[in-house]
Design a protein around this motif. Structure first.
Motif, PDB file in Angstrom:
ATOM      1  N   THR A   1     -11.020   6.744   5.944  1.00 48.50           N
ATOM      2  CA  THR A   1      -9.603   7.085   5.733  1.00 48.50           C
ATOM      3  C   THR A   1      -8.874   5.950   5.019  1.00 48.50           C
ATOM      4  OG1 THR A   1      -9.074   6.289   7.942  1.00 48.50           O
ATOM      5  CG2 THR A   1      -9.455   8.625   7.716  1.00 48.50           C
TER       6      THR A   1
ATOM      7  N   MET B   1     -10.190   3.680   2.973  1.00 49.16           N
ATOM      8  CA  MET B   1     -10.655   3.690   1.579  1.00 49.16           C
ATOM      9  C   MET B   1      -9.986   4.796   0.789  1.00 49.16           C
ATOM     10  SD  MET B   1     -14.759   3.314   2.120  1.00 49.16           S
ATOM     11  CE  MET B   1     -15.012   4.534   0.835  1.00 49.16           C
TER      12      MET B   1
ATOM     13  N   ASN C   1      -6.181   4.408   0.154  1.00 53.23           N
ATOM     14  CA  ASN C   1      -5.935   3.356  -0.827  1.00 53.23           C
ATOM     15  C   ASN C   1      -6.386   3.795  -2.219  1.00 53.23           C
ATOM     16  OD1 ASN C   1      -4.561   1.332   0.449  1.00 53.23           O
ATOM     17  ND2 ASN C   1      -6.104  -0.243   0.041  1.00 53.23           N
ATOM     18  N   ASN C   2      -7.539   4.413  -2.298  1.00 57.65           N
ATOM     19  CA  ASN C   2      -8.024   4.889  -3.597  1.00 57.65           C
ATOM     20  C   ASN C   2      -7.017   5.845  -4.233  1.00 57.65           C
ATOM     21  OD1 ASN C   2     -10.432   3.513  -3.907  1.00 57.65           O
ATOM     22  ND2 ASN C   2     -11.654   5.078  -2.856  1.00 57.65           N
TER      23      ASN C   2
ATOM     24  N   PHE D   1      -3.673   3.968  -5.363  1.00 55.43           N
ATOM     25  CA  PHE D   1      -3.733   3.148  -6.568  1.00 55.43           C
ATOM     26  C   PHE D   1      -4.185   3.958  -7.785  1.00 55.43           C
ATOM     27  CE2 PHE D   1      -3.738  -0.159  -3.322  1.00 55.43           C
ATOM     28  CZ  PHE D   1      -2.812  -1.035  -3.858  1.00 55.43           C
ATOM     29  N   TYR D   2      -4.990   4.974  -7.548  1.00 54.95           N
ATOM     30  CA  TYR D   2      -5.414   5.800  -8.679  1.00 54.95           C
ATOM     31  C   TYR D   2      -4.220   6.534  -9.279  1.00 54.95           C
ATOM     32  CZ  TYR D   2      -8.214   9.088 -11.389  1.00 54.95           C
ATOM     33  OH  TYR D   2      -8.770   9.813 -12.415  1.00 54.95           O
TER      34      TYR D   2
ATOM     35  N   LYS E   1     -11.564  14.076  -8.065  1.00 52.96           N
ATOM     36  CA  LYS E   1     -12.389  12.956  -8.522  1.00 52.96           C
ATOM     37  C   LYS E   1     -12.359  11.800  -7.515  1.00 52.96           C
ATOM     38  CE  LYS E   1     -12.820   9.726 -12.389  1.00 52.96           C
ATOM     39  NZ  LYS E   1     -12.168   9.226 -13.598  1.00 52.96           N
ATOM     40  N   VAL E   2     -11.166  11.489  -7.044  1.00 54.63           N
ATOM     41  CA  VAL E   2     -11.026  10.370  -6.113  1.00 54.63           C
ATOM     42  C   VAL E   2     -11.732  10.675  -4.803  1.00 54.63           C
ATOM     43  CG1 VAL E   2      -9.382   8.814  -5.033  1.00 54.63           C
ATOM     44  CG2 VAL E   2      -8.790   9.945  -7.156  1.00 54.63           C
TER      45      VAL E   2
ATOM     46  N   TYR F   1     -15.486  10.493  -5.283  1.00 50.50           N
ATOM     47  CA  TYR F   1     -15.879   9.081  -5.325  1.00 50.50           C
ATOM     48  C   TYR F   1     -15.900   8.483  -3.923  1.00 50.50           C
ATOM     49  CZ  TYR F   1     -15.685   4.084  -6.398  1.00 50.50           C
ATOM     50  OH  TYR F   1     -15.940   2.742  -6.443  1.00 50.50           O
TER      51      TYR F   1
ATOM     52  N   ASN G   1     -18.749   9.722  -1.872  1.00 46.30           N
ATOM     53  CA  ASN G   1     -19.981   9.062  -2.310  1.00 46.30           C
ATOM     54  C   ASN G   1     -20.123   7.681  -1.674  1.00 46.30           C
ATOM     55  OD1 ASN G   1     -20.525  11.258  -3.864  1.00 46.30           O
ATOM     56  ND2 ASN G   1     -19.981  10.312  -5.818  1.00 46.30           N
ATOM     57  N   ARG G   2     -19.031   6.922  -1.693  1.00 48.01           N
ATOM     58  CA  ARG G   2     -19.088   5.589  -1.076  1.00 48.01           C
ATOM     59  C   ARG G   2     -19.294   5.696   0.425  1.00 48.01           C
ATOM     60  NH1 ARG G   2     -18.919   5.244  -5.614  1.00 48.01           N
ATOM     61  NH2 ARG G   2     -21.108   5.489  -5.103  1.00 48.01           N
TER      62      ARG G   2
ATOM     63  N   GLY H   1     -22.916   5.840   1.316  1.00 46.02           N
ATOM     64  CA  GLY H   1     -23.517   4.511   1.308  1.00 46.02           C
ATOM     65  C   GLY H   1     -23.123   3.718   2.544  1.00 46.02           C
ATOM     66  N   LEU H   2     -21.860   3.865   2.914  1.00 50.62           N
ATOM     67  CA  LEU H   2     -21.329   3.127   4.051  1.00 50.62           C
ATOM     68  C   LEU H   2     -22.072   3.470   5.333  1.00 50.62           C
ATOM     69  CD1 LEU H   2     -18.938   1.207   3.904  1.00 50.62           C
ATOM     70  CD2 LEU H   2     -17.480   3.019   4.801  1.00 50.62           C
TER      71      LEU H   2
END
Lengths: 294, 294
Positions: free
Chosen positions: A151, A153, A156-157, A160-161, A173-174, A177, A180-181, A184-185
DNA sequence: ATCTATTTTATACCGGCAGTTCAATTTGTG
DNA sequence: CACAAATTGAACTGCCGGTATAAAATAGAT
């Protein structure tokens, strides 16, 4: 609810969206919604209470819309999750939810503050429960941390986007993205076996909101999906979807209705179907037993 | 600055910490700092301007304290980065910075809002520049995204961790965890080659704050570290540290002083040292040239 | 020490705010 | 029609941020 009162709520919300909460005076609301001061304080004891009414109404709406995307779908489908987040973000933007939230969060009214804190918690819990759906069971101990980080990430994404590209409205898109991260996390946290918080904290944070219900919803969805795999009979699919809808979204699921639908389904036997239907009936039975125990 | 005025700032800040900005009336400030209304409006044109004075003062302090941790250190040392974040978080908590920030962020005063937005940006830029120090040059295109996500993760982690353990004051653990996840995040983003924003956006967001200065600081630190590797002479190490301090932290680095120190260093020649010292002198010369060009 | 200029003080004042009270009026209903 | 409930709107309280101003205190220069 009184339709007049509901109209005041809508009009006030509109003003809050345009001018903000602090900057909107009660007089503004009176003028815009065409009621008198006496009536206003007959409906709401304060401006804060009006705001709580707005938040409550919106919260119910987004919860319903969010869950509608899940009806008859596999809860572990990431695409559905992304669509849900997209819906939530568009909803936030349309109703200026986050702005109002921030504006009012640091407030002198302790009741309002508690209320907003709880809403925040329920949002995190929703994300957490969806991550439980999305990832393997072995990841569960890490998923509360991941929900919290996700949440952070994501917001904030988005912030700022859109600051960089004010013209675009491309949440998709955001979110893609960020998800996707997130993947990985999760593997990273699990690989290192590191914790900050464990999901058991939910008992403390939202007591009386047993998470077993959420686990149940997932199992229910799986079971119903399995059943649907084996039939291509529109009528029975509708019946199954109805059960899922009724159990997961009604505040008080109508037990008698669900049992009637199950009976009706049992009358149309097919090979291999009966066993799975029995297991579904068992599961729902245990669910109602658990509910009544509370 | 007038010491009386400074005292009003301190007293008001104390009240803001205790009661919040909105909840503190000007009359409170007058009573608590023992001045009259006339004097207050002689010092500040409004309550917002007082708040800006507080933020400006705090921002300068934290910037200085943060950078002091970096003097004579390797900028790519993750431990130093963690210490800096720890310092920042303790500072935030001590001065209730984030709370004040949130409370005031959605404000009717557009000047105040712009000011706070710029502070937020400078915070992200500081994180970004430090990530450039920490990670390989090839990662740079992904580091703005990572800086944005890292701040989101970190703040959410801290918020919920302290909600779960209100008694603990252990920032360290949360920061260490967040930095660990950050490392995974960077390699993950780079592996997939995905972008949301590119660092070139800085020109738009903070025009007139050339990042070349930041790049210069890094190169300066490297160069000075190399020089320090080859000597074990306390006096010359002090001189090198002084140069770094003066260039990176003074608003207007005193060129004549730095040149004097460089000359003094050149008088004590050693094998292989001279060439590197020349390169340092060149670098500093270009820096001053660049500064004067602005 | 005195004169002058600036700062500080104290107080009254302005318009606007959230919220209270209440008598008069309107509206819905049997 | 009659009765009860909902609605109205104006007057009122106490607080707010900010302005205005005349009197008092202070500081500096001669």
């Amino acid at each position: 609810m009184n339709s007049r009162k509901q109209q005041v709520i809508n009009r006030a919300h509109q003003l809050f969206i345009e001018k903000g909460f602090q900057a909107t005076s009660i007089q503004d609301i009176l003028d815009y919604s065409g009621i008198s001061k006496g009536t206003f304080y007959n409906y709401f004891s304060s401006k804060s209470e009006l705001l709580i009414a707005i938040f409550t109404s919106l919260s119910q709406r987004i919860d319903q819309e969010r869950n509608e995307l899940l009806i008859g779908q596999d809860p572990s489908n990431k695409e559905i999750f992304i669509q849900q987040i997209e819906l939530q973000m568009e909803f936030n933007q349309k109703h200026k939810l986050l702005t109002l939230f921030e504006e009012v969060f640091v407030s002198n009214d302790p009741f309002l503050k508690d209320f907003l804190n709880q809403m925040k918690m329920m949002y995190i819990r929703w994300i957490y429960n969806r991550l439980v759906d999305l990832f393997e069971e072995s990841m569960r101990p890490f998923l509360l941390d991941c929900a919290i980080m996700f949440t952070g990430m994501l917001h904030n994404n988005i912030h700022f986007y859109f600051l960089a590209h004010p013209s675009l409205r491309d949440f998709r898109k955001v979110i893609q993205y960020s998800v996707n991260r997130l993947e990985g996390l999760v593997v990273d946290a699990a690989k290192h076996g590191e914790h900050l918080l464990t999901p058991s904290i939910w008992d403390k944070w939202l007591p009386g909101c047993p998470t077993f219900e959420e686990g149940f919803k997932k199992k229910l969805a799986n079971s119903i999906n399995e059943l649907k795999m084996e039939i291509h009979d529109g009528k029975r699919i509708e019946l199954l979807d109805f059960i899922q809808e009724e159990v997961t979204h009604s505040k008080i699921p109508r037990k008698f209705l669900i049992e009637a639908v199950l009976s009706s389904l049992e009358n149309q036997q097919e090979t291999g179907w009966n066993r799975k239907l029995d297991s579904l009936r068992d599961m729902i039975g245990r669910f109602f037993a658990g509910q009544e125990a509370i």
